[in-house]
Design a protein around this motif. Structure first.
Motif, PDB file in Angstrom:
ATOM      1  N   SER A  41      87.004  27.331  91.439  1.00  0.00           N
ATOM      2  CA  SER A  41      86.319  27.019  91.160  1.00  0.00           C
ATOM      3  C   SER A  41      86.496  25.301  90.343  1.00  0.00           C
ATOM      4  N   ASP A  42      87.145  24.105  90.323  1.00  0.00           N
ATOM      5  CA  ASP A  42      87.522  23.840  89.734  1.00  0.00           C
ATOM      6  C   ASP A  42      86.128  22.284  90.152  1.00  0.00           C
ATOM      7  N   GLU A  43      85.332  22.504  88.902  1.00  0.00           N
ATOM      8  CA  GLU A  43      83.972  21.640  89.005  1.00  0.00           C
ATOM      9  C   GLU A  43      84.265  20.945  87.795  1.00  0.00           C
ATOM     10  N   ALA A  44      85.389  19.929  87.503  1.00  0.00           N
ATOM     11  CA  ALA A  44      85.521  18.487  86.883  1.00  0.00           C
ATOM     12  C   ALA A  44      84.898  17.656  87.031  1.00  0.00           C
ATOM     13  N   TYR A  45      84.176  17.285  88.237  1.00  0.00           N
ATOM     14  CA  TYR A  45      83.093  15.998  88.264  1.00  0.00           C
ATOM     15  C   TYR A  45      81.701  16.428  88.180  1.00  0.00           C
ATOM     16  N   ARG A  46      81.720  18.590  87.794  1.00  0.00           N
ATOM     17  CA  ARG A  46      80.373  18.670  87.884  1.00  0.00           C
ATOM     18  C   ARG A  46      79.376  17.338  86.705  1.00  0.00           C
TER      19      ARG A  46
ATOM     20  N   VAL B 112      85.351  17.544  80.169  1.00  0.00           N
ATOM     21  CA  VAL B 112      84.122  16.126  79.091  1.00  0.00           C
ATOM     22  C   VAL B 112      84.506  14.910  79.417  1.00  0.00           C
ATOM     23  N   SER B 113      85.532  15.170  80.808  1.00  0.00           N
ATOM     24  CA  SER B 113      86.858  13.400  80.676  1.00  0.00           C
ATOM     25  C   SER B 113      85.984  12.767  81.738  1.00  0.00           C
ATOM     26  N   LYS B 114      85.506  13.600  82.347  1.00  0.00           N
ATOM     27  CA  LYS B 114      84.696  12.775  84.187  1.00  0.00           C
ATOM     28  C   LYS B 114      83.059  11.643  83.881  1.00  0.00           C
ATOM     29  N   ALA B 115      82.051  12.712  84.457  1.00  0.00           N
ATOM     30  CA  ALA B 115      80.924  12.102  84.768  1.00  0.00           C
ATOM     31  C   ALA B 115      80.146  11.402  82.735  1.00  0.00           C
TER      32      ALA B 115
ATOM     33  N   LEU C   1      88.797  13.293  74.869  1.00  0.00           N
ATOM     34  CA  LEU C   1      88.664  13.696  73.396  1.00  0.00           C
ATOM     35  C   LEU C   1      89.740  15.543  73.686  1.00  0.00           C
ATOM     36  N   ARG C   2      90.269  15.219  75.080  1.00  0.00           N
ATOM     37  CA  ARG C   2      91.194  16.608  75.627  1.00  0.00           C
ATOM     38  C   ARG C   2      90.533  17.759  75.693  1.00  0.00           C
ATOM     39  N   LEU C   3      89.299  17.890  76.810  1.00  0.00           N
ATOM     40  CA  LEU C   3      88.403  19.124  75.843  1.00  0.00           C
ATOM     41  C   LEU C   3      87.499  19.315  77.120  1.00  0.00           C
TER      42      LEU C   3
END
Ligand SMILES: Cc1ncc(COP(=O)(O)O)c(C=O)c1O
Length: 371
Positions: free
Chosen positions: A189-194, A220-223, A229-231
């Motif tokens: 589950s890609d939750e990149a936009y949480r 930490v990249s989106k919201a 930071l590439r984290l």
């Protein structure tokens, strides 16, 4: 493993992203400087300056993992492995979990690595298509049908969805997680936009809270607006999976940047404030988008995104790449043609997370009025 094909979206951005200030297709939200981030809490600068720059631990520091567990809705530090960006999580999951010949299902259109890495490993990939004519709506019967045909190793999904901004209801989400779990497949589950749903209560529970074999991706990249930071992180309650993914990191980055880990702690301790600002900006920009698309309904078929900083309107006439090229040449606004997503031709991705989105829409409107 065969070499992955070029990542079309990343190549497109690399060639254009900094060409003009009017980037109306980014998927990240407004970014901030190191100074702005440190100013969110007393003592943050001193802690950063005192940081020792030796190697870090493979899984990431306990404090950061505990903060991430909280951000992913009630998981613990032991359920987390810190990575260097979300992209690395997709890589370590695929390397640790998939083998040539495995059948996998990928919800599509999607961020290219979710499709491309399983294919490069030699998996047999079935795509499960989002209904773009209904804002990316899900067809769970179709997923059940795909799962019933053959033994499936993994199912890849991403909500809030890049590129449509679709977010399933909690009931649909629970049904999806149950369907995949009962089939014996592992859910990725890609939750990149949480953090980019309209309010806290609208956020979906992280997949591993519903199924202990599931693996979710966060970052930490989106919201949180900190892509530099590439984290990122992998979260699961399956310790064996996390151990195998951690072992794969020995061939990518070994451990993450200590500086990024420290700054990510600061961001997560202040997540409520940062996400509050993000959601306010998204609400303002959704209004600007609604005005623009209403005034240009002869050119675009628009469905407002349910969540997230992006949307994926359909262009009614001409090709999306010709349109994006013309707009960039005539008014300097950068748009992303949907062709960079498999299954996305004829659409354009718009980004609503940046402060200057209303100005970008105004520029685009005046450019279109000249033609
Ligand atoms: C759905 C999705 N997953 C993963 C990533 C990769 O995230 P990162 O930039 O943190 O590597 C992105 C970036 O756009 C994304 O949209």
């Amino acid at each position: 493993m065969k070499r992955p094909s070029p990542f079309l979206l990343e190549r497109y951005f690399d060639a254009r992203e900094f060409a003009t200030p009017w980037l109306l297709c980014a998927s990240d939200c407004e970014t901030r400087s190191v100074g702005e981030l440190l100013s969110l809490e007393p003592g943050a600068l001193e802690r950063l300056l005192a940081l020792d720059l030796g190697y870090g631990t493979s899984r990431g520091p306990e404090e950061l993992r505990a903060l991430i567990g909280g951000f992913q809705s009630g998981l613990s530090a032991d359920d987390v492995v810190v990575h260097s960006g979300g992209e690395e999580v997709i890589l370590t999951f695929c390397l640790a979990e998939l083998e040539a010949g495995d059948h996998v299902i990928v919800h599509s259109p999607c961020y290219q690595s979710l499709l491309e890495l399983p294919r490069s490993i030699g998996c047999r990939v079935s795509t499960w298509s989002a209904d773009l004519s209904r804002g990316g709506a899900l067809d769970l019967d179709r997923l059940a049908d795909l799962l019933s045909r053959e033994k499936t190793r993994a199912v890849f999904v991403n909500f809030p969805h890049n590129p449509t901004g679709f977010l399933p209801s909690i009931t649909e989400w629970q049904q999806l997680v149950k369907l995949v779990g009962e089939s014996g497949a592992r859910l990725f589950s890609d939750e990149a936009y949480r953090g980019s749903a309209r309010h806290d209560q609208a956020e979906l529970p992280s997949a591993p809270t519903l199924d202990e074999r599931a693996c979710s991706l966060g970052l930490v990249s989106k919201a949180l607006g900190l892509p530099g930071l590439r984290l990122g992180w992998a979260v699961s309650r399956d310790e064996d999976l996390l151990a195998r993914m951690t072992a794969m990191k020995d061939y990518s980055t070994i451990c993450s940047s200590r500086i990024s880990e420290e700054l990510a702690c600061t961001a997560l301790r202040n997540a409520a404030q940062i996400l509050g600002e993000t959601r306010e900006r998204l609400a303002t920009n959704r209004q600007a988008a609604a005005r623009f698309f209403e005034a240009h309904s002869e050119s675009f078929e628009y469905q407002e995104p349910i969540a997230g900083p992006i949307c994926f309107p359909r262009l009614r006439h001409g090709t999306a790449s010709d349109f994006a090229d013309r707009v960039l040449a005539e008014c300097g606004v950068i748009l992303l043609p949907g062709d960079v997503f498999e299954g996305g031709a004829g659409h354009l991705r718009f980004g609503l997370g940046r402060k200057n989105a209303p100005e970008c829409f105004d520029r685009l409107a005046s450019c279109l009025s000249r033609n």
